[in-house]
Design a protein around this motif. Structure first.
Motif, PDB file in Angstrom:
ATOM      1  N   PHE A  14     -27.378   7.579   1.936  1.00 21.95           N
ATOM      2  CA  PHE A  14     -26.324   8.546   2.630  1.00 21.95           C
ATOM      3  C   PHE A  14     -25.191   8.647   1.816  1.00 21.95           C
ATOM      4  N   GLU A  15     -25.004   8.740   1.110  1.00 25.92           N
ATOM      5  CA  GLU A  15     -23.755   9.842   0.583  1.00 25.92           C
ATOM      6  C   GLU A  15     -23.254  10.963   0.627  1.00 25.92           C
ATOM      7  N   GLU A  16     -23.533  12.195   0.648  1.00 23.43           N
ATOM      8  CA  GLU A  16     -24.195  13.522   0.733  1.00 23.43           C
ATOM      9  C   GLU A  16     -23.544  14.194   2.099  1.00 23.43           C
ATOM     10  N   GLU A  17     -24.034  12.690   3.566  1.00 20.16           N
ATOM     11  CA  GLU A  17     -24.451  13.002   4.583  1.00 20.16           C
ATOM     12  C   GLU A  17     -22.502  12.468   5.319  1.00 20.16           C
ATOM     13  N   TYR A  18     -22.619  10.745   4.284  1.00 17.35           N
ATOM     14  CA  TYR A  18     -21.248  10.239   5.034  1.00 17.35           C
ATOM     15  C   TYR A  18     -20.079  11.733   4.104  1.00 17.35           C
ATOM     16  N   ARG A  39       0.370   8.993   6.676  1.00 23.02           N
ATOM     17  CA  ARG A  39       0.255  10.092   5.884  1.00 23.02           C
ATOM     18  C   ARG A  39      -0.928  10.515   4.793  1.00 23.02           C
ATOM     19  N   GLU A  40      -1.462   9.428   4.427  1.00 22.16           N
ATOM     20  CA  GLU A  40      -2.089   9.839   3.340  1.00 22.16           C
ATOM     21  C   GLU A  40      -3.602   8.716   3.322  1.00 22.16           C
ATOM     22  N   TYR A  41      -4.121   9.289   2.994  1.00 19.94           N
ATOM     23  CA  TYR A  41      -5.660   8.518   3.478  1.00 19.94           C
ATOM     24  C   TYR A  41      -6.936   8.549   2.763  1.00 19.94           C
ATOM     25  N   SER A  42      -7.146   7.583   1.269  1.00 21.26           N
ATOM     26  CA  SER A  42      -8.701   8.321   0.887  1.00 21.26           C
ATOM     27  C   SER A  42      -9.083   7.281   0.908  1.00 21.26           C
ATOM     28  N   ILE A  43     -10.833   8.022   1.052  1.00 24.19           N
ATOM     29  CA  ILE A  43     -12.013   6.636   0.607  1.00 24.19           C
ATOM     30  C   ILE A  43     -12.314   7.080  -0.482  1.00 24.19           C
ATOM     31  N   PHE A  44     -12.778   6.038  -0.958  1.00 23.82           N
ATOM     32  CA  PHE A  44     -13.476   6.381  -2.163  1.00 23.82           C
ATOM     33  C   PHE A  44     -14.769   5.426  -2.699  1.00 23.82           C
ATOM     34  N   LEU A  45     -15.765   6.052  -3.148  1.00 24.89           N
ATOM     35  CA  LEU A  45     -17.655   5.217  -3.297  1.00 24.89           C
ATOM     36  C   LEU A  45     -17.556   4.669  -4.607  1.00 24.89           C
ATOM     37  N   ASP A  46     -18.278   3.531  -4.277  1.00 28.14           N
ATOM     38  CA  ASP A  46     -18.887   3.186  -5.726  1.00 28.14           C
ATOM     39  C   ASP A  46     -20.229   3.081  -5.255  1.00 28.14           C
ATOM     40  N   GLU A  47     -20.505   3.922  -6.539  1.00 24.22           N
ATOM     41  CA  GLU A  47     -21.827   4.623  -6.266  1.00 24.22           C
ATOM     42  C   GLU A  47     -23.203   3.775  -6.299  1.00 24.22           C
TER      43      GLU A  47
END
Length: 106
Positions: A14-18, A39-47
């Motif tokens: 579901f990586e692309e859907e996310y 003020r800042e919000y990042s989300i990273f993915l460990d594939e």
């Protein structure tokens, strides 16, 4: 500003859907996060593992306690529950992380 970090778990495949869903984040959700003080919000993915690593900056972390009560937040969780590990209330299963190192740039 304080930094808050946590992990979540994305279901395999579901990586692309996310990414697609977050690329089209609802304006009312974006407004809620901003008015909460984020003020800042990042989300990273460990594939390799499907682990999502999130980090945000907020002046008052206690303001985050109000997010689960907001209807738009509840709708977002319901929208995302099919592609990630979720609690019975549809909120994402999260694991808080403790900061152990920070090097500010000057």
């Amino acid at each position: 500003m304080q930094r808050i970090a946590f992990t979540m778990k994305l279901h395999a495949g579901f990586e692309e859907e996310y990414r697609r869903r977050h690329d089209a984040i609802w304006p009312e959700l974006q407004t809620l996060l901003h008015t909460t003080g984020i003020r800042e919000y990042s989300i990273f993915l460990d594939e390799e593992t499907g682990t999502l690593f999130a980090v945000l900056q907020i002046a008052d972390p206690s303001a985050l306690d109000q997010l689960p009560k907001q209807p738009v937040m509840q709708r977002w969780w319901d929208y995302m529950k099919d592609i990630m590990d979720s609690n019975p209330d549809h909120s994402p299963v999260t694991k808080s992380l403790k900061e152990v190192f920070y090097l500010p740039c000057k």
